[in-house]
Design a protein around this motif. Structure first.
Motif, PDB file in Angstrom:
ATOM      1  N   GLU A  85     -12.174  17.309 -11.511  1.00  0.00           N
ATOM      2  CA  GLU A  85     -11.132  16.301 -11.153  1.00  0.00           C
ATOM      3  C   GLU A  85     -10.631  16.102  -9.743  1.00  0.00           C
ATOM      4  N   LEU A  86     -10.382  17.025  -8.903  1.00  0.00           N
ATOM      5  CA  LEU A  86      -9.914  16.997  -7.685  1.00  0.00           C
ATOM      6  C   LEU A  86     -11.040  16.255  -6.737  1.00  0.00           C
ATOM      7  N   THR A  87     -12.289  16.663  -7.034  1.00  0.00           N
ATOM      8  CA  THR A  87     -13.307  16.360  -6.228  1.00  0.00           C
ATOM      9  C   THR A  87     -13.466  14.848  -6.339  1.00  0.00           C
ATOM     10  N   ILE A  88     -13.288  14.405  -7.793  1.00  0.00           N
ATOM     11  CA  ILE A  88     -13.382  12.838  -8.067  1.00  0.00           C
ATOM     12  C   ILE A  88     -12.213  11.872  -7.435  1.00  0.00           C
ATOM     13  N   LEU A  89     -11.008  12.809  -7.375  1.00  0.00           N
ATOM     14  CA  LEU A  89      -9.695  12.156  -6.897  1.00  0.00           C
ATOM     15  C   LEU A  89     -10.029  12.097  -5.339  1.00  0.00           C
ATOM     16  N   PHE A  90     -10.477  12.990  -4.822  1.00  0.00           N
ATOM     17  CA  PHE A  90     -10.799  12.898  -3.186  1.00  0.00           C
ATOM     18  C   PHE A  90     -11.796  11.917  -3.030  1.00  0.00           C
ATOM     19  N   ILE A  91     -12.919  11.755  -3.773  1.00  0.00           N
ATOM     20  CA  ILE A  91     -13.869  10.805  -3.502  1.00  0.00           C
ATOM     21  C   ILE A  91     -13.128   9.217  -3.651  1.00  0.00           C
ATOM     22  N   ALA A  92     -12.397   9.165  -4.628  1.00  0.00           N
ATOM     23  CA  ALA A  92     -11.806   7.718  -4.990  1.00  0.00           C
ATOM     24  C   ALA A  92     -10.852   7.633  -3.905  1.00  0.00           C
ATOM     25  N   PHE A  93      -9.822   8.245  -3.344  1.00  0.00           N
ATOM     26  CA  PHE A  93      -9.076   8.098  -2.184  1.00  0.00           C
ATOM     27  C   PHE A  93      -9.849   7.925  -0.874  1.00  0.00           C
ATOM     28  N   TYR A  94     -10.992   8.746  -0.597  1.00  0.00           N
ATOM     29  CA  TYR A  94     -11.771   8.472   0.623  1.00  0.00           C
ATOM     30  C   TYR A  94     -12.055   7.184   0.509  1.00  0.00           C
ATOM     31  N   LEU A  95     -12.959   6.573  -0.424  1.00  0.00           N
ATOM     32  CA  LEU A  95     -13.329   5.124  -0.582  1.00  0.00           C
ATOM     33  C   LEU A  95     -12.076   4.423  -0.207  1.00  0.00           C
ATOM     34  N   SER A  96     -11.021   4.397  -1.117  1.00  0.00           N
ATOM     35  CA  SER A  96      -9.796   3.624  -0.639  1.00  0.00           C
ATOM     36  C   SER A  96      -9.371   3.559   0.746  1.00  0.00           C
ATOM     37  N   PHE A  97      -9.232   4.711   1.345  1.00  0.00           N
ATOM     38  CA  PHE A  97      -8.747   4.650   2.639  1.00  0.00           C
ATOM     39  C   PHE A  97      -9.743   4.122   3.681  1.00  0.00           C
ATOM     40  N   LYS A  98     -10.919   4.437   3.215  1.00  0.00           N
ATOM     41  CA  LYS A  98     -12.022   3.798   4.370  1.00  0.00           C
ATOM     42  C   LYS A  98     -11.969   2.185   4.014  1.00  0.00           C
ATOM     43  N   TRP A  99     -11.927   1.626   2.599  1.00  0.00           N
ATOM     44  CA  TRP A  99     -11.563   0.299   2.686  1.00  0.00           C
ATOM     45  C   TRP A  99     -10.415  -0.376   3.359  1.00  0.00           C
ATOM     46  N   SER A 100      -9.378   0.366   3.397  1.00  0.00           N
ATOM     47  CA  SER A 100      -8.055  -0.183   3.860  1.00  0.00           C
ATOM     48  C   SER A 100      -8.098  -0.029   5.465  1.00  0.00           C
ATOM     49  N   SER A 101      -9.144   0.498   6.024  1.00  0.00           N
ATOM     50  CA  SER A 101      -9.242   0.755   7.619  1.00  0.00           C
ATOM     51  C   SER A 101     -10.112  -0.401   8.192  1.00  0.00           C
ATOM     52  N   ASN A 102     -10.622  -1.303   7.088  1.00  0.00           N
ATOM     53  CA  ASN A 102     -11.164  -2.533   7.745  1.00  0.00           C
ATOM     54  C   ASN A 102     -10.372  -3.455   8.584  1.00  0.00           C
ATOM     55  N   ARG A 103     -10.714  -3.971   9.678  1.00  0.00           N
ATOM     56  CA  ARG A 103     -10.099  -4.811  10.549  1.00  0.00           C
ATOM     57  C   ARG A 103     -10.792  -5.896  10.856  1.00  0.00           C
ATOM     58  N   GLU A 104     -10.347  -7.067  10.907  1.00  0.00           N
ATOM     59  CA  GLU A 104     -10.878  -8.468  11.299  1.00  0.00           C
ATOM     60  C   GLU A 104     -10.145  -8.892  12.554  1.00  0.00           C
ATOM     61  N   LYS A 105     -10.843  -9.396  13.485  1.00  0.00           N
ATOM     62  CA  LYS A 105     -10.281  -9.916  14.747  1.00  0.00           C
ATOM     63  C   LYS A 105     -10.912 -11.419  14.994  1.00  0.00           C
ATOM     64  N   ILE A 106      -9.782 -12.260  14.885  1.00  0.00           N
ATOM     65  CA  ILE A 106     -10.398 -13.712  15.356  1.00  0.00           C
ATOM     66  C   ILE A 106      -9.585 -14.157  16.788  1.00  0.00           C
ATOM     67  N   TYR A 107     -10.570 -14.297  17.779  1.00  0.00           N
ATOM     68  CA  TYR A 107     -10.192 -14.801  19.029  1.00  0.00           C
ATOM     69  C   TYR A 107     -10.248 -16.479  18.763  1.00  0.00           C
TER      70      TYR A 107
END
Length: 189
Positions: A85-107
Motif C-alpha cells: 500500500e505504501l509503495t503504491i501510494l509513494f509511486i502515485a504521489f511521485y507521479l503527481s509531484f512530477k506532473w505538478s513540476s511542469n513549467r511553461e514559459k512564453i516570451y
C-alpha cells in the motif's frame, strides 16, 4: 497598461499580490525590458517543498503504525500488504509531484514568440518571428478551451494543464500583450 496575472483593482496591490504568491500563481505575467513579456505557467500544486515530505511522512506513520499494531496482535500478514500500500501510494504521489513540476514559459516581444516547456530546464523549445505567428483559441467537443500559437501550419499548444478559468486569464493576458505590442509597433512607424 501591462496585463496583470490577477484581477485586482489597483496595479500596486496587484504587484504586491504577485510577489507574495509567486509560487502559488499558475499564470504569472511579467513585463521585462521595454516591450518584452514573459508569461510563466505552472499547474496547480497545493503541496510544495517541505509540505510534501511532511504529508507523506504523516501517511507513512499512520499506515505503518496501524500495521505494527496488527502485527503485535498476531496478524503478521498485514505487513506485506501495508508495504505494498505504501509503495503504491509513494509511486502515485511521485507521479503527481512530477506532473505538478511542469513549467511553461512564453516570451513575447516585438520580434519573436518563444515557448519553452520542461520540468527544471527546457526540454522543448519553439521560437518563431512574431509577424509569422498567430494566437489561436479553440474549443474542444467537451467545451474546454485550447490555446496555441500557430506558425507555418503547426500549432504549439500552451497551458494544457490549466483549468478553464486560468486559460481565460491566459487568453486575455496574451491578447492584451499582443494589443500593446501592436500599438507600440504602430507608434514607432
Amino acid at each position: 497598461r501591462p496585463p496583470r496575472s490577477t484581477p485586482l483593482y489597483s496595479s500596486a496591490a496587484s504587484d504586491v499580490y504577485k510577489r507574495q504568491n509567486e509560487d502559488l500563481s499558475m499564470v504569472l505575467v511579467e513585463k521585462k525590458d521595454g516591450c518584452d513579456y514573459l508569461i510563466s505557467l505552472s499547474p496547480n500544486s497545493s503541496l510544495v517543498g517541505f509540505q510534501r515530505i511532511l504529508f507523506l511522512a504523516s501517511i507513512t506513520l499512520v499506515c505503518g503504525g496501524i500495521a505494527t499494531i496488527f502485527y503485535f496482535f498476531g496478524a503478521a500478514l498485514i505487513l506485506p500488504f501495508a508495504g505494498l500500500e505504501l509503495t503504491i501510494l509513494f509511486i502515485a504521489f511521485y507521479l503527481s509531484f512530477k506532473w505538478s513540476s511542469n513549467r511553461e514559459k512564453i516570451y513575447i516581444s516585438q520580434d519573436i514568440v518563444k515557448i519553452e516547456k520542461g520540468i527544471k530546464k527546457a526540454k522543448y523549445s519553439w521560437e518563431e518571428f512574431r509577424t509569422f505567428t498567430s494566437f489561436q483559441i479553440k474549443r474542444n467537443k467537451d467545451k474546454s478551451i485550447r490555446l496555441s500559437f500557430r506558425s507555418k501550419g503547426v500549432d504549439v499548444y500552451i497551458g494544457d494543464f490549466l483549468n478553464d478559468d486560468d486559460k481565460l486569464l491566459l487568453k486575455s493576458s496574451i491578447s492584451e500583450i499582443i494589443e500593446d505590442l501592436n500599438e507600440e509597433s504602430n507608434l514607432s512607424m
